[in-house]
Scaffold this active site. Structure first.
Site: not given
Lengths: 374, 374
Positions: A173, A188
């Site tokens: 990003e 996660k």
């Protein structure tokens, strides 16, 4: 079956294409702040339109973030809609609330794409949990950091240039913080651990260190010593409870994770009876991620009415029994004098110390990585 | 749910233990020729007892072989029982008959343990097929041959000694033919390919070569050249149709399959949208294999009423468009003079030739392996 999609970005666009192609499925609504003339009357700007339409069976959330995603998903569950989401931040932050809402309303909550992108990781973990006791989880859960570490290792380049390269390729990003400092991975790990052990843990509770401070000089020293650096999320049942960390690890160059190239993921569990099982593939990308969302929709169509785990026992992370040796490049060498065991490149290797002891000194070094002994 | 088990051997015993432990499940019968006093009245010697008892929901077949397994499984399906089996020989040989019987009788036929032992390979493949087009399958599907090749590579030993060692450890059968010559692997490739492409192929149609002829000298030459030998089953969609082979392959030493240790398996598919996804774990063993059988039972309990694929289009294997370079240790060097390109150890490497051309000369060499270019 009728679906409503929340978010028409990279993943949302993929799910739209794939669901529209699928016999028996129709996308009734797409919610997005932006305008998309090609969506015609399907495009809506209010969640109420979706929640109040009894014809909508499944809401697929791919907006990212927790606001307004939590409010929208909670409203959908309360309205008796099944929910599929790829949003790891949402599930990690509101695990208890959302799984309880799904249970109370007798609907399915599925988020297979939230961990491992297109890899059937959570569904395989769910399968394993139903017939075995999971002892540990470990793996590469983030493509951005793996790409950076892999290219730095193979090409000897510095971090900043490889990050820039990853950004140009769409692997990182514009603001890379969530990836390179470990936030994405930690979410996660929370979701995977909660499902694996039937628990509910807090993100902030898991010690985390990133790869921002790694240099070409560190990597050259690792290579010289036959070691490969990978960003590893791991958790395990221990005598004290559940341990968990997100940190760079130094692996022997023959370790399976060391061979994971570019932006791929590889995640494994160890079951008491199953032994180790590992899963490799693209951890991101439009169609891999969309495929897991669509597959969740098909599971719901086939009758799936649940989350992956039916327990969520609140649990505090206990790392004090986990001893590791660490490679440390210290700002303040004196701060590690009592635990230093040997030199490696321009850093030192500590003796095996409890994980919390390393994190208590984390500010005193510009980079550190655990040595995984095998 | 009530289950009847056919066979009380290694896997059967594991399924018995795990199903009896599972809430809501009961093993009503165990069929075996032998006597097991610990089973009391559950032990039966006639399939009729099981087929004629309307209380039996699922028949789990773990006898191996095709006789009398086919008759027993066919009778169960006709009687409206769901069937779970770990028997690859049965499914590969009677694919059309058994999948048709399951369809006609509206019952589930599941065989996840038949390929990859405890790995959730077929269920993941089924998931992938439902949302993507599978382009190819490839992998290590047999623990015995991987153990032999891995130990030969790491320890420089000769084939016969390592095979004996594998037999002592229980990794190889007293008669190792099915494993080392490729029969076992070929059945797994038939089942996986049928499901992946919605086809039905014949075992005999897939060219197969084994590792019986490999020597420590061959392996030393491979290592010297940076290559690792692994037994690889693979199939793919090509311009001509479906290609498929079972043969030793020489992989670059950094290839993921080259890192698969001991008797582990690693199987992957490539989907048009999903890209590559790979699955690693124990391909055999009591509890891993039993876990996949039990998990199939739970899927049936949850409402699963099908086989993995709903098409089975009869298909002939077409390898003539698949060109490979082969390492060949020839009995009759003259037979390869026209295709030899270079020397490697005590053998030669051919130029890229169509796969059928290699197999037409197979008898003229004591060992050969394909070079996989990456």
């Amino acid at each position: 079956m009728k679906a409503a999609l929340l978010g028409f970005g990279v993943v949302g666009g993929g799910v739209y294409t794939m669901l529209q192609e699928h016999p028996g499925w129709e996308v009734a609504y797409v919610l997005d702040k932006r305008e998309f003339p090609e969506l015609g009357e399907k495009l809506v700007h209010s969640i109420d339109t979706i929640v109040n339409d009894p014809a909508v069976d499944v809401v697929v959330e791919m907006m990212g973030g927790t606001k307004p995603a939590f409010d929208f998903v909670a409203a959908a569950l309360k309205a008796g809609k099944h929910v599929v989401t790829s949003n790891k931040a949402l599930i990690a932050a509101y695990y208890n609330e959302l799984t309880a809402l799904a249970r109370e309303n007798g609907v399915a909550l599925r988020c297979t794409a939230a961990v491992g992108g297109g890899i059937p990781w959570l569904t395989s973990l769910e399968r394993a949990c139903s017939v075995d006791t999971i002892e540990s989880i470990s793996g590469i859960m983030n493509g951005t950091t793996n790409y950076i570490l892999d290219v730095m290792t193979r090409e000897g380049k510095e971090f900043a240039g490889v990050l820039k390269n990853a950004q140009e390729l769409g692997y990182a990003e514009a603001d890379p913080t969530a990836d390179i400092d470990g936030w994405d991975i930690r979410r996660k790990l929370v979701i995977s651990s909660n499902i694996a052990y039937g628990i509910s843990i807090q993100e902030e509770d898991i010690p985390m260190s990133g790869i921002r401070g790694i240099t070409a000089e560190d990597i050259a020293a690792f290579t010289e010593a036959g070691l490969v650096c990978r960003m590893i999320a791991s958790s395990a049942r221990t005598a004290e409870g559940i341990s968990a960390t997100v940190e760079p690890m130094l692996l022997p160059k023959g370790a399976p994770e060391a061979a994971v190239p570019l932006n791929y993921n590889r995640i494994s569990y160890v079951g008491e009876r199953l032994g180790i099982q590992a899963f490799f593939g693209q951890g991101a990308g439009r169609y891999p991620t969309a495929a897991n969302c669509v597959r969740d929709c098909l599971d719901i169509e086939a009758g799936k009415r649940s989350f992956y785990a039916d327990k969520a026992v609140p649990t505090t992370i206990r790392n004090e029994g986990s001893l590791r040796r660490y490679y440390v490049r210290a700002n303040d060498a004196a701060a590690f004098a009592d635990v230093a065991e040997s030199k490696l490149g321009c850093g030192i290797v500590t003796r095996a110390i409890p994980v919390p002891e390393m994190y208590a000194r984390a500010e005193k070094c510009s980079f550190f990585a655990a040595l995984r002994e095998e």
